[in-house]
Design a protein around this motif. Structure first.
Motif, short mmCIF file in Angstrom:
data_model
loop_
_atom_site.label_atom_id
_atom_site.label_comp_id
_atom_site.label_asym_id
_atom_site.label_seq_id
_atom_site.Cartn_x
_atom_site.Cartn_y
_atom_site.Cartn_z
N VAL A 101 11.16 15.80 0.31
CA VAL A 101 9.72 16.04 0.23
C VAL A 101 8.96 14.73 0.41
O VAL A 101 7.98 14.65 1.16
CB VAL A 101 9.36 16.69 -1.12
N LEU A 102 9.42 13.67 -0.25
CA LEU A 102 8.77 12.37 -0.09
C LEU A 102 8.85 11.88 1.35
O LEU A 102 7.88 11.32 1.88
CB LEU A 102 9.40 11.35 -1.03
N ALA A 103 9.99 12.09 2.00
CA ALA A 103 10.15 11.67 3.39
C ALA A 103 9.20 12.43 4.30
O ALA A 103 8.63 11.88 5.26
CB ALA A 103 11.59 11.88 3.84
N HIS A 104 9.02 13.72 4.01
CA HIS A 104 8.08 14.53 4.80
C HIS A 104 6.66 14.01 4.62
O HIS A 104 5.91 13.86 5.59
CB HIS A 104 8.18 15.99 4.35
N THR A 145 -1.67 14.90 -8.48
CA THR A 145 -2.45 16.08 -8.85
C THR A 145 -3.85 16.01 -8.27
O THR A 145 -4.37 16.99 -7.74
CB THR A 145 -2.54 16.20 -10.39
N TYR A 146 -4.47 14.84 -8.38
CA TYR A 146 -5.82 14.67 -7.85
C TYR A 146 -5.82 14.75 -6.32
O TYR A 146 -6.65 15.44 -5.72
CB TYR A 146 -6.41 13.33 -8.30
N LEU A 147 -4.89 14.05 -5.69
CA LEU A 147 -4.82 14.06 -4.23
C LEU A 147 -4.60 15.48 -3.70
O LEU A 147 -5.25 15.91 -2.74
CB LEU A 147 -3.69 13.15 -3.77
N SER A 148 -3.72 16.20 -4.34
CA SER A 148 -3.44 17.57 -3.92
C SER A 148 -4.67 18.45 -4.08
O SER A 148 -4.99 19.27 -3.20
CB SER A 148 -2.27 18.14 -4.75
N ALA A 149 -5.38 18.28 -5.18
CA ALA A 149 -6.59 19.08 -5.41
C ALA A 149 -7.65 18.80 -4.36
O ALA A 149 -8.32 19.73 -3.87
CB ALA A 149 -7.13 18.80 -6.81
N GLN A 150 -7.82 17.54 -4.00
CA GLN A 150 -8.85 17.21 -3.00
C GLN A 150 -8.46 17.70 -1.61
O GLN A 150 -9.30 18.22 -0.87
CB GLN A 150 -9.09 15.70 -2.99
N LEU A 151 -7.20 17.55 -1.23
CA LEU A 151 -6.77 18.07 0.07
C LEU A 151 -6.92 19.58 0.11
O LEU A 151 -7.34 20.15 1.13
CB LEU A 151 -5.32 17.67 0.32
N ASP A 177 2.91 23.01 1.82
CA ASP A 177 4.04 22.10 1.68
C ASP A 177 3.67 20.69 2.13
O ASP A 177 4.10 19.69 1.54
CB ASP A 177 5.25 22.60 2.47
N ASP A 178 2.86 20.60 3.20
CA ASP A 178 2.39 19.30 3.66
C ASP A 178 1.57 18.61 2.58
O ASP A 178 1.74 17.41 2.30
CB ASP A 178 1.51 19.45 4.90
N VAL A 179 0.65 19.36 1.99
CA VAL A 179 -0.23 18.81 0.95
C VAL A 179 0.59 18.28 -0.21
O VAL A 179 0.37 17.16 -0.70
CB VAL A 179 -1.24 19.87 0.47
N ARG A 180 1.53 19.07 -0.66
CA ARG A 180 2.39 18.65 -1.78
C ARG A 180 3.14 17.37 -1.44
O ARG A 180 3.24 16.45 -2.26
CB ARG A 180 3.36 19.78 -2.11
N ALA A 181 3.67 17.31 -0.23
CA ALA A 181 4.47 16.15 0.17
C ALA A 181 3.61 14.90 0.33
O ALA A 181 3.98 13.82 -0.15
CB ALA A 181 5.20 16.46 1.47
N VAL A 182 2.48 15.02 1.00
CA VAL A 182 1.61 13.87 1.22
C VAL A 182 1.09 13.33 -0.11
O VAL A 182 1.09 12.12 -0.36
CB VAL A 182 0.44 14.24 2.15
N ALA A 183 0.64 14.24 -0.99
CA ALA A 183 0.12 13.81 -2.28
C ALA A 183 1.19 13.10 -3.10
O ALA A 183 0.94 12.06 -3.72
CB ALA A 183 -0.42 15.02 -3.05
N ALA A 184 2.41 13.64 -3.09
CA ALA A 184 3.50 13.03 -3.85
C ALA A 184 3.84 11.66 -3.30
O ALA A 184 4.05 10.70 -4.07
CB ALA A 184 4.73 13.94 -3.82
N TRP A 185 3.90 11.54 -1.98
CA TRP A 185 4.27 10.25 -1.40
C TRP A 185 3.19 9.19 -1.64
O TRP A 185 3.49 8.06 -2.05
CB TRP A 185 4.54 10.36 0.09
N LEU A 186 1.91 9.56 -1.43
CA LEU A 186 0.83 8.60 -1.64
C LEU A 186 0.82 8.09 -3.08
O LEU A 186 0.58 6.91 -3.33
CB LEU A 186 -0.53 9.24 -1.30
N ALA A 187 1.07 8.99 -4.03
CA ALA A 187 1.06 8.59 -5.44
C ALA A 187 2.21 7.66 -5.78
O ALA A 187 2.16 6.95 -6.79
CB ALA A 187 1.10 9.83 -6.33
#
Length: 219
Positions: A101-104, A145-151, A177-187
């Motif tokens: 997920v982080l790699a995605h 959590t915040y990044l995912s909510a805003q996306l 799935d993209d949102v979850r992955a991007v938010a997790a990686w950015l954080a």
């Protein structure tokens, strides 16, 4: 002495104290994942958001109420104050997601997806993800959590900006799935030593964005 009147200093630091419970001292953020850090973000970006809350374009009742009678020039002073603050960024958070997920998320953030018309996050927010003056925010120091909510808000149209609404366009190409992955990686990204936004015109955006560069959202 009895009868002596003591006045509090009339400074912007004193005036923005009502912001502290949610956004932290000097806008450095708190442990609450849903309230973002304000410190160090470009003044133009912060000003755009204050205008959006005041007009109701961004809907969050406490902010809408707080700002409803504040004039443009005062909102600009608030924006300038927080933009000038430089408390250390919080430590990147660990994620309860898989390496896949982080790699995605990293692939989308750094490379985008040409076949889906999805630009990389770095193409607008900078190679170090610290944003660009005058109005592109950095993405570091924020919780997943915040990044995912805003996306999600951009995807579903509950957060908007003046046309062309570039973030709504970008987010519309993202899956859940993209949102979850991007938010997790950015954080999870460790901030560089200097997390200041890049100077204006350091790089060109991949397409026109209505909030850049003037941010005249009140027109």
């Amino acid at each position: 002495m009895f009868g002596q009147t003591i006045s509090a200093p009339d400074t912007m630091e004193a005036r923005v104290q009502p912001c502290t419970p949610c956004h932290g001292a000097a806008g450095k953020g708190t442990n609450d994942p849903y309230f973002p850090r304000l410190a160090g973000k470009p003044s133009g970006y912060l000003y755009n958001q204050l205008l959006a809350f005041r007009s109701g374009r961004r809907k969050y009742p406490p902010m809408n109420y707080l700002l409803q009678f504040m004039p443009d020039d005062y909102l600009k002073k608030i924006s300038d104050y927080f933009a000038d603050q430089r408390p250390p960024l919080p430590v990147a958070t660990a994620n309860e997601v898989s390496q896949a997920v982080l790699a995605h998320g990293e692939a989308i953030a750094k490379q985008g997806d040409i076949e889906r018309g999805l630009p990389a996050c770095v193409s607008c927010h900078g190679a170090n993800l610290t944003g660009q003056e005058p109005a592109i925010p950095g993405l570091l120091g924020l919780r997943a959590t915040y990044l995912s909510a805003q996306l999600g808000a951009w995807r579903y149209g509950t957060r908007t900006a003046i046309a062309p609404d570039c973030m709504q366009i970008v987010a519309g190409h993202l899956t859940e799935d993209d949102v979850r992955a991007v938010a997790a990686w950015l954080a999870s990204v460790t901030a560089p030593a200097d997390a200041s936004p890049a100077p204006a015109n350091s790089y060109a955006l991949p397409f026109a964005c209505g909030s850049q560069p003037s941010g005249d959202e009140h027109k």
